[in-house]
Design a protein around this motif. Sequence first.
Motif, PDB file in Angstrom:
ATOM      1  N   UNK A 296      84.569  15.773  94.249  1.00 42.59           N
ATOM      2  CA  UNK A 296      83.651  16.904  94.468  1.00 42.59           C
ATOM      3  C   UNK A 296      82.727  16.566  95.644  1.00 42.59           C
ATOM      4  N   UNK A 297      82.659  17.487  96.584  1.00 40.54           N
ATOM      5  CA  UNK A 297      81.758  17.308  97.743  1.00 40.54           C
ATOM      6  C   UNK A 297      80.946  18.582  97.928  1.00 40.54           C
ATOM      7  N   UNK A 298      79.803  18.442  98.611  1.00 38.35           N
ATOM      8  CA  UNK A 298      78.907  19.601  98.707  1.00 38.35           C
ATOM      9  C   UNK A 298      77.973  19.521  99.908  1.00 38.35           C
ATOM     10  N   UNK A 397      79.142  15.935  87.924  1.00 36.92           N
ATOM     11  CA  UNK A 397      78.716  14.554  88.153  1.00 36.92           C
ATOM     12  C   UNK A 397      78.859  14.294  89.652  1.00 36.92           C
ATOM     13  N   UNK A 398      77.925  14.846  90.415  1.00 36.41           N
ATOM     14  CA  UNK A 398      77.996  14.754  91.883  1.00 36.41           C
ATOM     15  C   UNK A 398      77.403  13.426  92.336  1.00 36.41           C
ATOM     16  N   UNK A 399      78.241  12.574  92.880  1.00 34.37           N
ATOM     17  CA  UNK A 399      77.774  11.298  93.428  1.00 34.37           C
ATOM     18  C   UNK A 399      77.605  11.517  94.921  1.00 34.37           C
ATOM     19  N   UNK A 400      76.373  11.730  95.322  1.00 32.64           N
ATOM     20  CA  UNK A 400      76.137  11.958  96.753  1.00 32.64           C
ATOM     21  C   UNK A 400      76.545  10.726  97.545  1.00 32.64           C
ATOM     22  N   UNK A 401      77.071  10.940  98.747  1.00 30.52           N
ATOM     23  CA  UNK A 401      77.465   9.803  99.579  1.00 30.52           C
ATOM     24  C   UNK A 401      76.815   9.947 100.956  1.00 30.52           C
ATOM     25  N   UNK A 402      76.887   8.910 101.736  1.00 26.82           N
ATOM     26  CA  UNK A 402      76.581   9.005 103.172  1.00 26.82           C
ATOM     27  C   UNK A 402      75.174   9.548 103.435  1.00 26.82           C
ATOM     28  N   UNK A 403      74.217   9.220 102.574  1.00 28.45           N
ATOM     29  CA  UNK A 403      72.872   9.774 102.757  1.00 28.45           C
ATOM     30  C   UNK A 403      72.116   9.107 103.921  1.00 28.45           C
ATOM     31  N   UNK A 404      72.501   7.853 104.254  1.00 27.67           N
ATOM     32  CA  UNK A 404      71.826   7.164 105.375  1.00 27.67           C
ATOM     33  C   UNK A 404      71.907   8.008 106.643  1.00 27.67           C
ATOM     34  N   UNK A 405      73.135   8.385 107.057  1.00 29.28           N
ATOM     35  CA  UNK A 405      73.249   9.224 108.256  1.00 29.28           C
ATOM     36  C   UNK A 405      72.491  10.553 108.120  1.00 29.28           C
TER      37      UNK A 405
END
Length: 503
Positions: A296-298, A397-405
């Motif tokens: 799941x992506x958002x 169950x959204x595991x956010x990714x790539x928040x640094x950028x």
Amino acid sequence: MSAAPDIVIIGSGMGGATIAAGLAGSGARVLILERGSRIPDTPETRDARAIFQRGHYRPRETWYDQHGSSFNPGNYYYVGGNTKLYGAVLIRYRREDFAELEHDGGVSPAWPFPYEELEPWYSRAEALYRVRGALGEDPTEPVHSAPYPFPPVPDEAPIARARTELKAQGLHPFSLPLGVDHEAWLKRAKTGWDAHPDSFTGKMDAETCGLARALQDPDITLETGAEVTRLETDPAGKRIAAVHYRKDGTEHRLAPKLVVLAAGAVMSAVLLLLRSGDGKNPRGLANASDQVGRHFMNHNTSAVLAIDPRRRNTCIYQKTIGFNDFYLSDGNGGKPLGNVQLLGRVTGPILKANISWAPEWALSIMSGHAIDWYGMSEDLPNPDSRVRVDGGRIILDWQRSNMGPHNRLVAKMKEIFRAAGYPIVLSRPFDRKVVSHQCGTVRMGNDPAKAALDPFCRAFDHDNLFVVDAGFLPNSAAVNPSLTVAAQALRVADHIRSRDLHS
Ligand SMILES: Cc1cc2nc3c(=O)[nH]c(=O)nc-3n(C[C@H](O)[C@H](O)[C@H](O)COP(=O)(O)OP(=O)(O)OC[C@H]3O[C@@H](n4cnc5c(N)ncnc54)[C@H](O)[C@@H]3O)c2cc1C
């Protein structure tokens, strides 16, 4: 129409309506089942307090996060789906989004085919959705085989000035490709269109374009208020034998030759996982790979308000430019950060919905001096980021990714807007209730062990099942998803016409 159409399409949003348009004239009898109704043309469509403060159009639905906290998702069930409220930015994925792209947070996977494969259908989707735009302004724009059908929506004066200020910093602001007839829109009422539901007053959405085109064909019909509850397989578990739906409290069963699922990335996964498992498919349908509901992506998104107390923002709609200068690299040879585009005009009543403690008059003064931007960064696919069902509950169950950028993109935006003369720049990330850009839950690929769908969105496990909503997307890229969903839906329609209707 008789009891057994050739094709049943589930959902009339971007994927469903567009594939129906692509099947028009094929001779197939197509029935579109849509759980929602049409949005009526009432004053609420242009009333920011009704929309944002009172949630007039929000579903009466509760989802849960992985910690058990409940929330009311911004997922809209109407004829036209989420496009009824969308901002109508109809932008292509960049060519690079179709290949592996390295981000600080991991690798964005390649599509099973390159940009050039989808390109002709992008042009057809732009024609169907009457997109207004300009080529040659954005260095990341991939090759187009046809120009935009209409010239861009004009910048209002404060945005024309912002465009000049950005150019002065060496950036490349471009006209956002938009599916809106702004003159018709403003005739109805002087509001922006982003997050305002369309009632045939100028927005080019799944209902006004895709579905309208499809319903010109007398063989294609729409049934509203028809909620699909279950897909049934044949005794071998291989083909979809029937579609079950509920309308006005009555259960119906249809047995079409083909089923096209387009209920949206979350609800399609729910339907395949929760409601349609059987003895032969114990994990749910289309799910031998165990991929359904996963990835799941958002998008990682933030609102960034650039405020200058000395200048008034007189815009009504505002949403006409973006820049991709940090899309493929951070500008210093580092990894990608994302896309920047204007939000629709954020007025006092809209701010009040998010900052409830402040008086609306004060927020209106602030918004009168703010230009409202939107930073969007890629959310990378992760098998543990998933839609699950637990009894009757939908768990996101959204595991956010790539928040640094994403945080670095927001920091860059702040630097840029300050340098452009806005002394105050405020930012706020959008939260998990905002599932606008949901995608990836029924992904396509070449390998049946790693994907649920083949490159034509046909389920590896069920020859007569297709999924053409945003669930098929293997990556989220960092641009708005709808045009890519529409282009692929038209490509799949052509595939069905050549492979399934004449065999
Ligand atoms: C406020 C907002 C702004 C946005 N702005 C943009 C933008 O500017 N540009 C952009 O590209 N994207 C934008 N989006 C996202 C865009 O709307 C979605 O990406 C797009 O609509 C996805 O298409 P879809 O076919 O996957 O799902 P949807 O368009 O949501 O369609 C799903 C349909 O299935 C129906 N359905 C669901 N379950 C069932 C069932 N069991 N039985 C029958 N029918 C069912 C739903 O009612 C709905 O009509 C925005 C979204 C929102 C909410």
